[in-house]
Design an enzyme around this catalytic site. Structure first.
Site, PDB file in Angstrom:
ATOM      1  N   ASP A   4      -1.128 -13.628   0.379  1.00 57.08           N
ATOM      2  CA  ASP A   4      -1.470 -13.357   1.769  1.00 57.08           C
ATOM      3  C   ASP A   4      -1.423 -14.665   2.536  1.00 57.08           C
ATOM      4  OD1 ASP A   4      -3.648 -12.889   4.108  1.00 57.08           O
ATOM      5  OD2 ASP A   4      -2.814 -10.978   3.470  1.00 57.08           O
ATOM      6  N   ARG A  15       0.789  -1.224   0.000  1.00 56.61           N
ATOM      7  CA  ARG A  15       0.000   0.000   0.000  1.00 56.61           C
ATOM      8  C   ARG A  15       0.824   1.278   0.000  1.00 56.61           C
ATOM      9  NH1 ARG A  15      -3.669  -1.254   5.076  1.00 56.61           N
ATOM     10  NH2 ARG A  15      -1.764  -2.353   5.668  1.00 56.61           N
ATOM     11  N   ARG A  41      -5.366  -1.146  -6.890  1.00 60.21           N
ATOM     12  CA  ARG A  41      -6.428  -1.591  -5.992  1.00 60.21           C
ATOM     13  C   ARG A  41      -7.770  -0.921  -6.286  1.00 60.21           C
ATOM     14  NH1 ARG A  41      -8.612  -3.587  -3.162  1.00 60.21           N
ATOM     15  NH2 ARG A  41      -8.325  -3.483  -0.912  1.00 60.21           N
ATOM     16  N   TYR A  92      -5.649 -16.330  13.668  1.00 62.33           N
ATOM     17  CA  TYR A  92      -6.608 -15.608  12.819  1.00 62.33           C
ATOM     18  C   TYR A  92      -7.912 -16.391  12.675  1.00 62.33           C
ATOM     19  CZ  TYR A  92      -3.409 -11.931  11.273  1.00 62.33           C
ATOM     20  OH  TYR A  92      -2.582 -10.831  11.220  1.00 62.33           O
TER      21      TYR A  92
END
Length: 357
Positions: free
Chosen positions: A82, A37, A46, A158
């Site tokens: 990811d 980013r 994006r 997670y």
């Protein structure tokens, strides 16, 4: 997309040399989350594609992977993906929310472990392999390409918490209250990670990193019981399966963020490289591991990139002097932040490459 292993000759092998304990011409440097980013071209991309759309489309993932290499003289690329693609492959829904990060709307419960879709998990992740294969060719041998995976405990955290957490107390609760179920889940994740990394290497990854980003939430006793055995199994079984397939082994990196309390134990797990986060003094790590044949990677505080140019250069040089030039890969102590200054990345890279070794 067909699997093409006729790759261009590698021109810059500094990182691979250092991982093997050899001396490079210059210290190698790369940045965790280097395709992300902080790059305006990524932000523009994006606007056209969702996060997981980029991950799951080999052409898109390849394009984003190459973005930082067009700006900086980095010594490695890391495939854009990811760590949470594994929970996705196991049948869990994972969403990426702006300003929040990953969200798993239906967190895993103890009685749902058996519902995870294990059998076809790695097959469903072959889009990562295809992205790796395409990127190896597009790199034209400029630098090596990293593959990666999350570590079992980090993925478990997670999956149970439903996203990131300040305490990971729900996941830690499992370790105390449901140890047998915790081990069952960790075994499932470990087997998937092993096959996932092998698949990435088959498709062309030249070095792989295991991110145990949530190591800091455990103590040594918990980490010894619920992490170290599985991390060792990953390093051993990846190599064994590659040997069975007649595929040359590649260096493996373990980055256990906040896991300073068991650095010595990590050095005995079979990974050539250990990542060091920014809380660890370089001299402490060097002295602790002086008898271990392991390469260190790290560990500039990502927020140091906000320093004025000369101060940043001095900070980087101080870090290089403290680590020394033997078996050392330069990186941040964690991923670069979304507003990380682009000019600071160039200062980091230039300072490293101009450092006299």
């Amino acid at each position: 997309m067909s699997l093409n292993k006729d790759f261009p000759l590698l021109k810059n092998d500094r990182i691979l040399k250092v991982a093997r304990g050899e001396k490079p011409d210059k210290l190698p440097v790369w940045v965790m989350r280097q395709a992300g980013r902080y790059l305006p071209e990524f932000q523009q991309y994006r606007k056209q594609h969702s996060f997981f759309e980029i991950c799951q489309n080999p052409e898109y993932a390849c394009e984003v992977t190459l973005m930082p290499l067009r700006r900086f003289e980095l010594d490695a690329a890391i495939i854009f993906s990811d760590i949470l693609v594994i929970p996705q492959a196991l049948g869990m829904k994972v969403e990426m929310h702006a300003g929040v990060g990953p969200v798993l709307p239906t967190p895993l419960t103890v009685d749902q472990i058996e519902t995870l879709t294990v059998n076809c998990a790695v097959k469903s992740l072959e889009y990562v392999g295809r992205a790796i294969n395409l990127t190896r060719h597009k790199l034209e041998g400029k630098v090596p390409l990293f593959g990666f995976s999350g570590a079992p405990w980090t993925l478990m955290g997670y999956m149970i918490e439903g996203g990131g957490s300040k305490t990971y107390s729900q996941a830690k609760k499992w370790l105390y209250a449901f140890p047998s179920q915790s081990h069952a889940l960790l075994k499932i994740l470990t087997e998937v990670i092993i096959d996932y990394l092998v698949m990435q290497i088959e498709y062309g990854a030249q070095i792989v990193q295991v991110f145990d980003s949530n190591a800091e939430y455990l103590n040594k006793d918990l980490y010894s019981k619920f992490c170290l055995p599985y991390l060792k199994k990953i390093s051993e079984d990846v190599r064994r399966k590659l040997k069975e397939k007649n595929i040359d082994p590649v260096p493996m990196v373990l980055f256990a963020k906040g896991g300073w309390y068991c650095l010595e134990e990590q050095a005995d797990l079979g990974y050539e490289v250990l990542g060091i986060d920014w809380t660890v003094e370089p001299k402490f790590a060097r002295n602790l591991l002086k008898d271990k044949k392991v390469t260190l990677q790290g560990n500039l505080d990502p927020t140091a990139l906000y320093s004025p140019g000369l101060e940043l250069k001095n900070s980087v040089e101080k870090m290089l002097e403290e680590f020394g030039s033997e078996r050392y890969i330069v990186n941040l102590g964690h991923g670069i932040y979304p507003d990380g200054p682009i000019e600071s990345v160039k200062i980091l890279v230039d300072t490293v490459h101009n450092f006299n070794i």
